[in-house]
Design an enzyme around this catalytic site. Structure first.
Site, PDB file in Angstrom:
ATOM      1  N   THR A 146     -28.452 -12.479 -93.082  1.00 49.22           N
ATOM      2  CA  THR A 146     -29.101 -11.938 -94.367  1.00 49.22           C
ATOM      3  C   THR A 146     -29.549 -13.106 -95.285  1.00 49.22           C
ATOM      4  O   THR A 146     -28.809 -13.950 -95.912  1.00 49.22           O
ATOM      5  CB  THR A 146     -28.147 -11.058 -95.222  1.00 49.22           C
ATOM      6  OG1 THR A 146     -27.808  -9.873 -94.103  1.00 49.22           O
ATOM      7  CG2 THR A 146     -28.891 -10.384 -96.183  1.00 49.22           C
ATOM      8  N   LYS A 205     -24.732 -11.805-103.537  1.00 47.54           N
ATOM      9  CA  LYS A 205     -25.737 -12.796-102.636  1.00 47.54           C
ATOM     10  C   LYS A 205     -26.997 -11.743-102.321  1.00 47.54           C
ATOM     11  O   LYS A 205     -28.168 -12.158-102.492  1.00 47.54           O
ATOM     12  CB  LYS A 205     -25.220 -13.249-101.447  1.00 47.54           C
ATOM     13  CG  LYS A 205     -26.197 -13.901-100.452  1.00 47.54           C
ATOM     14  CD  LYS A 205     -25.615 -13.990 -99.144  1.00 47.54           C
ATOM     15  CE  LYS A 205     -26.608 -14.320 -97.951  1.00 47.54           C
ATOM     16  NZ  LYS A 205     -26.356 -14.275 -96.566  1.00 47.54           N
ATOM     17  N   LYS A 224     -33.005  -4.733 -95.651  1.00 51.65           N
ATOM     18  CA  LYS A 224     -31.763  -4.909 -95.761  1.00 51.65           C
ATOM     19  C   LYS A 224     -31.389  -5.056 -97.260  1.00 51.65           C
ATOM     20  O   LYS A 224     -30.448  -4.381 -97.879  1.00 51.65           O
ATOM     21  CB  LYS A 224     -31.093  -6.084 -95.032  1.00 51.65           C
ATOM     22  CG  LYS A 224     -29.913  -6.697 -95.439  1.00 51.65           C
ATOM     23  CD  LYS A 224     -28.728  -5.744 -94.870  1.00 51.65           C
ATOM     24  CE  LYS A 224     -27.553  -6.303 -95.405  1.00 51.65           C
ATOM     25  NZ  LYS A 224     -26.898  -7.461 -94.616  1.00 51.65           N
TER      26      LYS A 224
END
Length: 346
Positions: free
Chosen positions: A128, A278, A203
């Site tokens: 990611t 994050k 995502k």
């Protein structure tokens, strides 16, 4: 992790394991038509389970990680540990990477994969990372004759081990079709999100929704209890009413309510608050790059910064932020929350 609001009814009195929300694009596990030599780079909490499932399906998995312990786990799972990325990608037909951040992805591809792996290998980055880096790395790979997708995952450690992840992949149709054969082995759903970088875009948008909805869910349960409502009773009502969402019905942040979740284990395991932070930062970076107004996402980032970094909650599951909201957090740096109306500042 994945999140979505829906109208699926729940069984309020049944205690079941929390599981990632399913997709309509569900495929059977293990569709790869032939066994192949697969290089797997990055054997952390997620990568180790993913590599193990490729090996279990019969692929010749050459695994590399900087951790000797991770390499030993991979060996026990049926992978062949090797001493470098170059050794892993030699004669590989497919390459999978699962790395911490964009800078690691860029370095590994630029210096250790492109030009080292056969140009016929399909490249899949399941990390990611930021959308811009994903697009740049794929462009570099394409310029050198490779087919590549960015394919981040949703589902967490348990799904990685069980082979039930959801993959959202970005890349050309040809690259996706080749990658799909390997991603299917590791997941229950593989969805083509669009061109290069689209997987990362999907995502971070998904996890921005998840972070904001979890905070709202936590606030709601705290308010309900202060107003005298029993948490289970409120769950029974809201889980079948218009306020129902995944953060409540599948991942309730209140212990002993709804399915079994990290809340029942003192917020251990699950999806760490540091990882949620994050992803929220990646979402805010992306929002700024396209001038998108995201006030809820921005405030979610602010609150998770406070919980994960200032109050020491980084290692706890992201649903543990409820303990900051109800003022019961006893971790490192514990301080009372600001009075209503006072803006948090760094």
């Amino acid at each position: 992790m994945s999140a979505a609001c829906s109208t699926v009814s729940s069984e309020p009195k049944t205690r079941k394991k929390a599981w990632p929300l399913s997709s309509t694009s569900v495929r059977p596990i293990g569709r790869a038509s032939k066994m192949a030599r697969v290089a797997f780079i990055g054997l952390g909490n997620m990568g180790s389970g993913m590599a193990a499932n490729l090996a279990k399906a019969g692929h010749d998995v050459r695994a590399f990680d900087l951790s000797a312990e991770a390499l030993e786990r991979a060996k026990k799972a049926g992978c062949l540990p090797v001493g470098s990325t170059a050794a892993a990608v030699e004669k590989a037909e497919a390459v999978v990477t699962m790395l911490p951040a964009g800078k690691h992805v860029r370095d590994v591809y630029e210096n250790h994969i492109l030009g080292k792996a056969p140009a016929t290998a399909i490249l899949m980055d399941c990390s990611t990372i930021d959308v811009a880096t994903a697009r740049e790395v794929i462009a570099d790979a394409q310029a050198k004759g490779y087919k590549m997708v960015d394919a981040p995952v949703s589902g967490g450690i348990a799904a990685a081990e069980a082979g039930t992840l959801t993959f959202m992949a970005g890349g050309t149709e040809e690259a996706f079709k080749r990658a799909e054969l390997f991603l299917d082995v590791m997941g229950k759903a593989v969805i083509h999100a669009g061109g290069p970088g689209a997987g990362q875009a999907a995502k971070i948008c998904n996890n921005m929704l998840l972070g904001a909805s979890m905070i709202a869910t936590c606030e709601t349960f705290v308010l309900a209890q202060k107003l005298g409502l029993d948490p289970q009773t409120f769950f029974d009502i809201a889980s079948q009413a218009s306020g129902q969402c995944w953060s409540m019905t599948s991942y309730c942040p209140v212990p002993d309510v709804g399915p079994e979740t990290p809340a029942d284990r003192d917020y251990e395991g699950g999806f760490a608050a540091a990882l949620m932070l994050k992803d929220l930062r990646l979402a805010m970076e992306a929002a700024r790059s396209v001038d998108s107004y995201t006030p809820m996402g921005s405030h979610a980032e602010e609150l998770y910064t406070r919980f994960a970094e200032k109050l020491g909650g980084s290692g706890k599951d992201f649903s543990g932020i409820i303990k900051m909201i109800d003022d019961s957090w006893q971790g490192e740096g514990s301080v009372p929350p600001p009075p209503p109306g006072v803006q948090l500042k760094d």
